[in-house]
Design an enzyme around this catalytic site. Structure first.
Site, mmCIF file in Angstrom:
data_model
loop_
_atom_site.group_PDB
_atom_site.id
_atom_site.type_symbol
_atom_site.label_atom_id
_atom_site.label_comp_id
_atom_site.label_asym_id
_atom_site.label_seq_id
_atom_site.Cartn_x
_atom_site.Cartn_y
_atom_site.Cartn_z
ATOM 1 N N ARG A 88 82.828 136.092 -11.181
ATOM 2 C CA ARG A 88 82.966 135.230 -12.357
ATOM 3 C C ARG A 88 82.171 135.706 -13.561
ATOM 4 O O ARG A 88 82.707 135.763 -14.681
ATOM 5 C CB ARG A 88 82.489 133.798 -12.032
ATOM 6 C CG ARG A 88 83.507 132.959 -11.355
ATOM 7 C CD ARG A 88 82.833 132.022 -10.380
ATOM 8 N NE ARG A 88 82.362 132.806 -9.260
ATOM 9 C CZ ARG A 88 83.121 133.097 -8.203
ATOM 10 N NH1 ARG A 88 84.316 132.598 -8.109
ATOM 11 N NH2 ARG A 88 82.672 133.864 -7.228
ATOM 12 N N THR A 89 80.906 136.007 -13.365
ATOM 13 C CA THR A 89 80.071 136.340 -14.523
ATOM 14 C C THR A 89 80.583 137.624 -15.165
ATOM 15 O O THR A 89 80.712 137.716 -16.389
ATOM 16 C CB THR A 89 78.593 136.466 -14.106
ATOM 17 O OG1 THR A 89 78.252 135.309 -13.336
ATOM 18 C CG2 THR A 89 77.683 136.557 -15.308
ATOM 19 N N LYS A 117 70.272 159.536 -8.887
ATOM 20 C CA LYS A 117 69.551 160.822 -8.979
ATOM 21 C C LYS A 117 68.079 160.595 -9.276
ATOM 22 O O LYS A 117 67.348 161.537 -9.551
ATOM 23 C CB LYS A 117 70.180 161.672 -10.096
ATOM 24 C CG LYS A 117 71.615 162.081 -9.810
ATOM 25 C CD LYS A 117 72.183 162.929 -10.939
ATOM 26 C CE LYS A 117 73.250 162.183 -11.689
ATOM 27 N NZ LYS A 117 73.771 162.899 -12.856
ATOM 28 N N ARG A 138 73.129 142.068 -14.796
ATOM 29 C CA ARG A 138 72.747 141.322 -13.591
ATOM 30 C C ARG A 138 72.002 142.292 -12.698
ATOM 31 O O ARG A 138 72.402 143.451 -12.538
ATOM 32 C CB ARG A 138 73.986 140.791 -12.875
ATOM 33 C CG ARG A 138 73.660 140.273 -11.487
ATOM 34 C CD ARG A 138 74.818 139.602 -10.842
ATOM 35 N NE ARG A 138 75.101 138.319 -11.464
ATOM 36 C CZ ARG A 138 75.924 137.408 -10.952
ATOM 37 N NH1 ARG A 138 76.543 137.643 -9.809
ATOM 38 N NH2 ARG A 138 76.139 136.271 -11.562
ATOM 39 N N HIS A 172 69.627 132.207 -14.379
ATOM 40 C CA HIS A 172 71.021 132.533 -14.715
ATOM 41 C C HIS A 172 71.356 131.661 -15.939
ATOM 42 O O HIS A 172 72.130 130.699 -15.844
ATOM 43 C CB HIS A 172 71.916 132.201 -13.517
ATOM 44 C CG HIS A 172 73.274 132.823 -13.540
ATOM 45 N ND1 HIS A 172 73.802 133.461 -14.658
ATOM 46 C CD2 HIS A 172 74.250 132.893 -12.580
ATOM 47 C CE1 HIS A 172 75.023 133.900 -14.362
ATOM 48 N NE2 HIS A 172 75.313 133.570 -13.116
HETATM 49 N N1 CP Z 1 78.522 131.820 -10.683
HETATM 50 C C1 CP Z 1 78.384 133.148 -10.586
HETATM 51 O O1 CP Z 1 77.391 133.715 -11.055
HETATM 52 O O2 CP Z 1 79.405 133.769 -9.935
HETATM 53 P P1 CP Z 1 79.497 135.343 -9.658
HETATM 54 O O3 CP Z 1 78.369 135.698 -8.736
HETATM 55 O O4 CP Z 1 80.848 135.554 -9.059
HETATM 56 O O5 CP Z 1 79.328 136.041 -10.986
#
Ligand code: CP
Length: 366
Positions: A88-89, A117, A138, A172
């Protein structure tokens, strides 16, 4: 400590600063530049994102509107650096960039980047900033996005904004933005989000979504949180201290979710974050059977309540609940694309053009 290099030592000084100092650091010319921690999100900012999002989603519904949106940022490029899995993100950010006409590059696995590397994450980030105008990232490390924003602002000749798409078990913030947007929209005919009770269920200890969302409660009046999880997965002390400091009421339920269900205006379910077990299997030894939402529980849920989940889900919400009008998680997921586009528009200061758009909009707005 002995393995720290000079950059690590400098970052440690920054990392020890207060959240308030960091909020100021992540601004440029008095405006949000990097989006790293939920403490950056005040009421005025959230309301602005809410308004931009509502306009943007309506504008996008006509061909003229979509072309207008794509004309806003065709001169900008975004890097999606996802060193942890995501559906999703990643996809919502990628599509949010495309909605605004931005081009995107991606690294979704460090085993195919020069990190394999031996290149450091710091050097990788400086490399991304050489080619692109925005880094969305992320990473499994808790302070990863904070370090990236600090690094680029401190050392790079070409500092670009950093957006945190999930930093370890810590934060998040863009999920919190889309969750608040979904709650605000769900409650717009019920006096808004003020004075609501939010029940958070599941792995609250390592759930970065519930942690980031909890910080936002300070922006609304007379909010109440109920944390329902076994002791092993209960909310961490730092969040409870934050809630105490801001006089936000909360209760802790460790026995069963069922008895607190009737109290909730919003139920925020989460999965067990066993990727943080490091292979020990410890999560599997905790009994979570009383913290799953089943069809038979729905008669205990208020008729006006909403059910959210950041997803991915396992079995903590029975799929039989999906057709219930109180289940808002699929809308919540789609809202991620709109709110993230609104955030990017704000960061690049083109949001006023969206708010002032007067072209055709076929959908009646509430
Ligand atoms: N909600 C969320 O962060 O989903 P993903 O891990 O699929 O990005």
């Amino acid at each position: 400590m002995n393995n720290m290099n000079a950059q690590d030592e400098q970052f440690a000084l920054f990392h020890n600063k207060s959240a308030h100092e960091k909020v100021e650091y992540f601004k440029r010319d008095g405006r949000v530049f990097d989006m790293v921690i939920s403490q950056q999100l005040d009421r005025s900012f959230l309301d602005t994102i809410y308004n931009i999002t509502n306009m943007l989603r309506d504008i996008s519904k006509t061909k003229e509107g979509a072309v207008f949106l794509q004309s806003l940022l065709p001169h900008k490029r975004a890097m999606l650096y996802f060193a942890q899995p995501s559906s999703r993100t990643f996809l919502s950010f990628e599509n949010a960039c495309h909605l605004l006409g931005m081009r995107t590059s991606e690294i979704r696995d460090t085993s195919v980047s020069s990190e394999v590397k031996g290149e450091s994450s710091d050097d990788s980030l400086r490399t991304f900033s050489s080619y692109t105008d925005l880094i969305i990232m992320r990473h499994k490390e808790r302070d990863s996005a904070e370090r990236a924003a600090w690094l680029l602002n401190t050392f790079s000749n070409r500092p670009v904004p950093v957006i945190n798409g999930g930093s370890g078990a810590d934060q998040h913030p863009t999920q919190a933005i889309l969750d608040i947007y979904t709650l605000q929209r769900s409650f717009h005919l019920q006096g808004g989000l003020d004075r609501k009770t939010i029940l958070m269920v599941g792995d609250l200890k390592r759930g970065r979504t519930v942690r980031s969302l909890s910080y936002l409660m300070k922006n609304y009046k007379d909010m109440r949180l109920i944390f329902a999880a076994p002791k092993a997965f209960q909310m961490e002390k730092d969040i409870l201290e934050f809630l105490d400091e801001h006089k936000i009421a909360y209760t802790i339920e460790t026995e069963s979710m069922e008895r607190v269900l009737p109290l909730a205006d919003a139920i925020y379910m989460t999965r067990i974050q066993d990727e943080h077990d490091a292979g020990s299997g410890a999560s599997g030894r905790v009994d979570i059977s009383k913290f799953k939402l089943r069809l038979e529980h729905m008669n205990k849920v208020k008729s006006s309540a909403v059910i959210l989940h950041p997803f991915p889900r396992r079995d903590e919400i029975d799929v039989a609940i999906d057709p219930d009008p109180r289940a808002k998680y699929w809308r919540e997921e789609r809202n991620g694309m709109w709110t993230r586009a609104a955030l990017i528009a704000f960061i690049f200061n083109v949001h006023e053009e969206i708010l002032q758009y007067d072209g055709p909009m076929p959908i009646k707005r509430f």
